[in-house]
Design an enzyme around this catalytic site. Sequence first.
Site, short mmCIF file in Angstrom:
data_model
loop_
_atom_site.label_atom_id
_atom_site.label_comp_id
_atom_site.label_asym_id
_atom_site.label_seq_id
_atom_site.Cartn_x
_atom_site.Cartn_y
_atom_site.Cartn_z
CG PHE A 226 -1.86 1.18 1.26
CD1 PHE A 226 -2.92 1.20 0.52
CD2 PHE A 226 -1.64 2.51 1.79
CE1 PHE A 226 -3.95 2.45 0.27
CE2 PHE A 226 -2.28 3.60 1.68
CZ PHE A 226 -3.55 3.43 0.84
CG ASP B 259 5.55 4.09 2.00
OD1 ASP B 259 5.73 4.92 3.01
OD2 ASP B 259 4.54 3.73 1.01
CE LYS C 258 -1.11 7.13 6.74
NZ LYS C 258 -0.96 5.97 6.04
C1 LIG Z 1 -0.98 6.07 4.27
C2 LIG Z 1 -0.03 5.50 3.59
C3 LIG Z 1 0.56 6.02 2.14
C4 LIG Z 1 -0.60 7.15 1.55
O1 LIG Z 1 -0.46 8.28 2.28
P1 LIG Z 1 -1.73 9.36 2.13
O2 LIG Z 1 -1.34 10.51 2.80
O3 LIG Z 1 -2.80 8.97 2.37
O4 LIG Z 1 -1.69 9.81 0.48
C5 LIG Z 1 1.35 5.59 1.46
N1 LIG Z 1 1.94 4.48 2.05
C6 LIG Z 1 1.86 3.83 3.28
C7 LIG Z 1 2.69 2.96 3.68
C8 LIG Z 1 0.96 4.50 4.10
O5 LIG Z 1 0.33 4.03 5.24
#
Ligand SMILES: *Cc1c(COP(=O)(O)O)cnc(C)c1O
Length: 401
Positions: A140, A225, A254
């Site tokens: 994700f 990520d 985040k």
């Molecule tokens: C939440 C998340 C994203 C996307 O972030 P947004 O601010 O919602 O676009 C990307 N990678 C990971 C691992 C995430 O948990």
Amino acid sequence: MNSEKLIALSDKYGAKNYLPLPIVIAEAEGVWVKDPEGNKYLDCLSSYSALNQGHRHKRVIDALVDQAGRCTLTSRAFHNDQLGPFLKLITEVCGMDMALPMNTGAEAVETAIKAVRKWGYTKKGVPLDQAEIIVFDDNFHGRTVSVISFSTEDAYKKYFGPFTPGFKAVPYGDIEALKKAVTKNTVAIMGEPIQGEAGVVEPAAGFYQEVRKVCDENNIVMVADEIQTGLGRTGKMFCMEHYGVKPDMYILGKALGAGVLPISAVVSSEEVLGVFTPGEHGSTFGGNPLACRVAIEAIEVLRDENLVANSCDLGKYFMDLLKTIDSPHIESLRGRGLLIGIVLKESSNGARRFCEALKDRGLLCKETHDHVIRFAPPLIITKEEIDWCFSRIKDVLENVE
Ligand SMILES: *Cc1c(COP(=O)(O)O)cnc(C)c1O
């Protein structure tokens, strides 16, 4: 307006791309939130780990208000006095050379893709438009079209094509499959150190050490990520530290904005992020002084309040308590620090009804991938509050049929 009416409003006028639990949050402070009727709940989701510092941390709000009284937006047409200090701090925290600020996580992932592609063409010698990026099954990385192009989840993709080419997905944790997928055109391998959305999934032991080797041997950029796992969530500043691995690039978001403002960043070497030249990439709000000021405070709060250590210690404490639950529903427990998943058995009919039962007892959390309950409270949570959560979780898992 009461909760029922507010829910009806968003149901009537809002697109249905979410299915929230039936609770309206009207006020929040620290780990606690309140609905319009005044009922209190403990937030064990933290907006998917965007609230590591807790709701409305006083220092962050004070910084926000102060900065709002000075300057909020300049665009990158001009310099501002918060961007430089933010970039210096975030590169120090990551132990890297440079950073590029954006707003949301998905935008930072898009930025990372552009950076490694250009690096591939201009530094590695990949033929134009042939760059390949390897990712993992059940990844994700966000919701934009290019990012869902390499999702392996039908629900994220169906009806949203055509997709962006240039990505290959291999099974998470399968080093042989990864090695086979590498070609001379591979510019990056990108993964989450723990897959949060996939249900708090960690790869086989030693996997990321092997990924590091594959990247070193083949001149490939290793991209972590850490939007969800970074900034203390798993009991280290970055989750990759658990594996003793330093990637070539971090993607952060985040909790970088402490749940106050969206801010994200790509942090890497001069070799990779240095490829951008003026005009090639940008964002109107990226690097704005309000968000930079908030992010500086967000990071300093993590440090000054030892939230990474708290996540590590209380994560272990929480996990040990959860292990004592005697429930026919629990298949397994997994996670690190304060990112914990309770995996339920197939026969338990999904995690959602347990989340609803927990909500009725004052604890907010959310199912992920049908059968996993994810707990990710703010890192400021105390031992007493973990005990409070635990008694409710135990009650629900032992007593709900
Ligand atoms: C939440 C998340 C994203 C996307 O972030 P947004 O601010 O919602 O676009 C990307 N990678 C990971 C691992 C995430 O948990």
